[in-house]
Write a protein that holds these residues in place. Structure first.
Motif, short mmCIF file in Angstrom:
data_model
loop_
_atom_site.label_atom_id
_atom_site.label_comp_id
_atom_site.label_asym_id
_atom_site.label_seq_id
_atom_site.Cartn_x
_atom_site.Cartn_y
_atom_site.Cartn_z
N UNK A 226 44.25 18.60 18.97
CA UNK A 226 44.76 18.09 20.24
C UNK A 226 45.87 18.99 20.78
N UNK A 227 46.05 20.16 20.16
CA UNK A 227 47.02 21.12 20.67
C UNK A 227 46.50 21.71 21.97
N UNK A 228 47.41 22.10 22.89
CA UNK A 228 46.99 22.67 24.18
C UNK A 228 46.05 23.85 24.00
N UNK B 87 52.15 24.67 24.86
CA UNK B 87 52.99 23.63 25.45
C UNK B 87 54.16 24.26 26.19
N UNK B 88 54.64 23.66 27.27
CA UNK B 88 55.89 24.13 27.88
C UNK B 88 57.01 24.10 26.84
N UNK B 89 57.97 25.01 26.99
CA UNK B 89 59.05 25.08 26.01
C UNK B 89 59.85 23.79 25.96
N UNK B 90 59.84 23.01 27.07
CA UNK B 90 60.64 21.79 27.11
C UNK B 90 59.90 20.59 26.54
N UNK C 60 52.41 13.38 18.38
CA UNK C 60 53.36 12.98 19.40
C UNK C 60 54.09 14.21 19.93
N UNK C 61 54.25 14.25 21.24
CA UNK C 61 55.00 15.32 21.90
C UNK C 61 56.08 14.65 22.75
N UNK D 56 51.56 19.45 34.13
CA UNK D 56 52.57 20.47 34.47
C UNK D 56 53.95 19.83 34.49
N UNK D 57 54.91 20.53 33.90
CA UNK D 57 56.32 20.10 33.91
C UNK D 57 57.17 21.23 34.47
N UNK D 58 57.89 20.94 35.56
CA UNK D 58 58.82 21.93 36.12
C UNK D 58 58.23 23.33 36.21
N UNK D 59 57.01 23.42 36.73
CA UNK D 59 56.38 24.71 36.96
C UNK D 59 55.60 25.27 35.79
N UNK D 60 55.63 24.62 34.63
CA UNK D 60 54.93 25.13 33.44
C UNK D 60 53.71 24.25 33.14
N UNK D 61 52.49 24.78 33.33
CA UNK D 61 51.28 23.98 33.13
C UNK D 61 50.68 24.16 31.73
N UNK D 62 49.84 23.22 31.36
CA UNK D 62 49.04 23.38 30.16
C UNK D 62 47.76 22.56 30.28
#
Length: 483
Positions: free
Chosen positions: A189-191, A197-200, A220-221, A394-400
């Motif tokens: 289930x890893x991207x 994954x985004x660094x955040x 869990x992430x 996507x979080x703050x410009x970082x997609x996966x």
């Protein structure tokens, strides 16, 4: 205009380097700054900006993020400040009280620093100014620092430092995100490569007693964001762009080329012909049940129209290079639907939906906005079992690209409020504070709204974004791929 006194920003070595000898400083800086620069952002601009800042200030107060991680830098400096203060050093007290941070890079780089500052749990966290070196630059644009890549010559940097000197402090909400799913038996289930994954957003596999999904065998992430979380077609286009940039970095050397490539990928990914190229199974309503909670309220299911292909949870009034999907509801909609303007510190996210890129073009019109779905203090996505084998986030410009276990009906993404951070904003920024409604905004609340139809407690995971020693870019990740 008076000549800028650079001594107002300089910090002596003995504050920055624990092994340096304490010296008497004749002139106290009124606006001491620590500068973090992603030297790989903006083509060659990051490297040039680093050299210019080093030439104007003490080179030991300017850090290349490709060499020095901000968590290590700030931890070292604050430990030294504490030691100096305990020894009666009044100069160190004033440095800590007046300190400001500057971060130059894309939205992903800025979010990295915001996460580090949040996790340090400082008694007086320094406010942060952002230099736009990315493609979208939504964070800098929201606070008045512009969205175009800046000049890197000494005069341009002095002009920016002058703005930092005049800037006001503004608190903004921080948001915690938790994603959980059962560990699949056969696949990961890893991207999906080439992006991680985004660094955040960090992976961990512990389960706390207070967790209502207290089930062993789950992946869990969790992490944090400050601008937006999105899911669906817009994140798919962003994923295509970032994947192409990672595979062929030589093609992405400046902001104009990047934006042009982004637009082309929007066409090739079918965003303009989504009804033909985008499977309806990936539309939001078919993919997940969405629940929202107001402050001190109960979970309520949110009706999502079946045509919505992209959902955006916004904290700031800037998305996709400066567009404002929420706009400002007119007085009638504020009254009838209990909607408010998009304040950045009211503990609520604005939730907006889009059908396709043509729908998104309404944002270019005066008072245009997307489909306003809700404002919420917490948001929960419960994915339907077997609806799809993956989705784009996507979080703050970082997609996966996130795989979904087809035999699992417990896949959950939950977003909740998590304190605030201090930003530096110019006097005419577009962000608005609920405590200062007179703050300028892009629209006036009494302007005529567009005719676009609007759709009608905590465990271990919520205590921190990742602790300062873990909220960092892994060594194997190339920071040039941060947005």
């Amino acid at each position: 205009m008076a000549e800028l006194n650079l001594n107002n920003f300089k910090i002596p070595d003995y504050i920055l380097l624990p092994e340096a000898t304490v010296v008497s400083v004749p002139e106290e800086p009124n606006f001491p700054v620590i500068v973090f620069i992603n030297s790989k952002s903006g083509g060659q601009l990051g490297g040039d900006l680093f050299k210019t800042f080093c030439g104007l200030l003490n080179e030991n107060q300017v850090f290349d993020l490709g060499v020095d991680a901000p968590d290590n830098v700030l931890h070292r400096i604050y430990v030294n400040l504490t030691k100096l203060k305990n020894n009666g050093d009044e100069f160190a007290v004033k440095i800590e009280e007046r300190l400001r941070l500057i971060v130059a890079g894309g939205d992903g780089t800025a979010s990295w620093l915001l996460g580090v500052v949040s996790d340090l749990k400082l008694s007086h966290p320094p406010p942060i100014a952002t230099v736009p070196l990315g493609t979208g630059n939504n964070l800098p644009f929201s606070f008045g620092w512009g969205k175009k890549n800046p000049g890197t010559d000494p005069q341009s940097v002095k002009l920016f430092l002058g703005q930092v000197m005049e800037a006001k402090e503004m608190q903004i909400d921080s948001w915690h995100i938790l994603m959980r799913m059962r560990a699949p038996k056969e696949v990961s289930c890893d991207p999906i490569a080439p992006l991680e994954l985004p660094h955040s957003l960090h992976a961990f596999h512990r389960v706390s007693e207070a967790d209502e999904l207290n089930v062993e065998g789950c992946h869990t992430f969790r992490g944090g964001f400050w601008n937006y979380f999105s899911m669906g077609m817009d994140a798919q286009v962003s994923y295509a762009f970032h994947s192409e940039r990672k595979l062929h970095p030589e093609k992405f050397k400046n902001q104009i080329i990047n934006q042009s490539t982004y637009a082309k990928l929007g066409c090739t990914q079918g965003w303009f012909c989504a009804s033909l190229f985008h499977p309806s199974s990936r539309n939001i309503a078919q993919l997940a049940k969405v629940k929202v909670m107001k402050k001190h309220g109960q979970w309520q299911e949110l009706h999502i129209h079946p045509s919505i292909r992209s959902i955006i949870c916004l904290n700031l009034p800037s998305f996709s290079g400066g567009l404002n999907p929420w706009g400002t509801p007119n007085s009638k909609k504020q009254r009838d639907r209990d909607l408010t303007p998009p304040y950045v510190d009211d503990g609520h996210l604005e939730i907006v939906g889009f059908r396709d890129a043509w729908h998104g073009l309404v944002l270019l019109a005066p008072n245009g906005h997307g489909t306003r779905l809700a404002q919420a203090h917490r948001i929960r996505f419960e994915f339907h079992k077997g609806a799809c084998d993956h989705t784009f986030m996507r979080i703050d410009g970082e997609p996966w690209k996130q795989p979904l276990a087809v035999d699992d009906d417990t896949v959950v993404v939950e977003i909740s409020h998590f304190g605030q951070v201090n930003m530096l904003a110019t006097r005419d920024c577009r962000s608005r504070s609920i405590h200062d409604p007179s703050t300028p905004s892009h629209h006036n609340a009494e302007e005529e709204d567009s005719n676009e139809e609007d759709s009608t407690e905590d465990g271990e995971e919520f205590r921190k974004f990742g602790a300062a020693d873990t909220f960092k870019i892994p060594d194997e990740v190339d920071i040039s791929h941060l947005s």
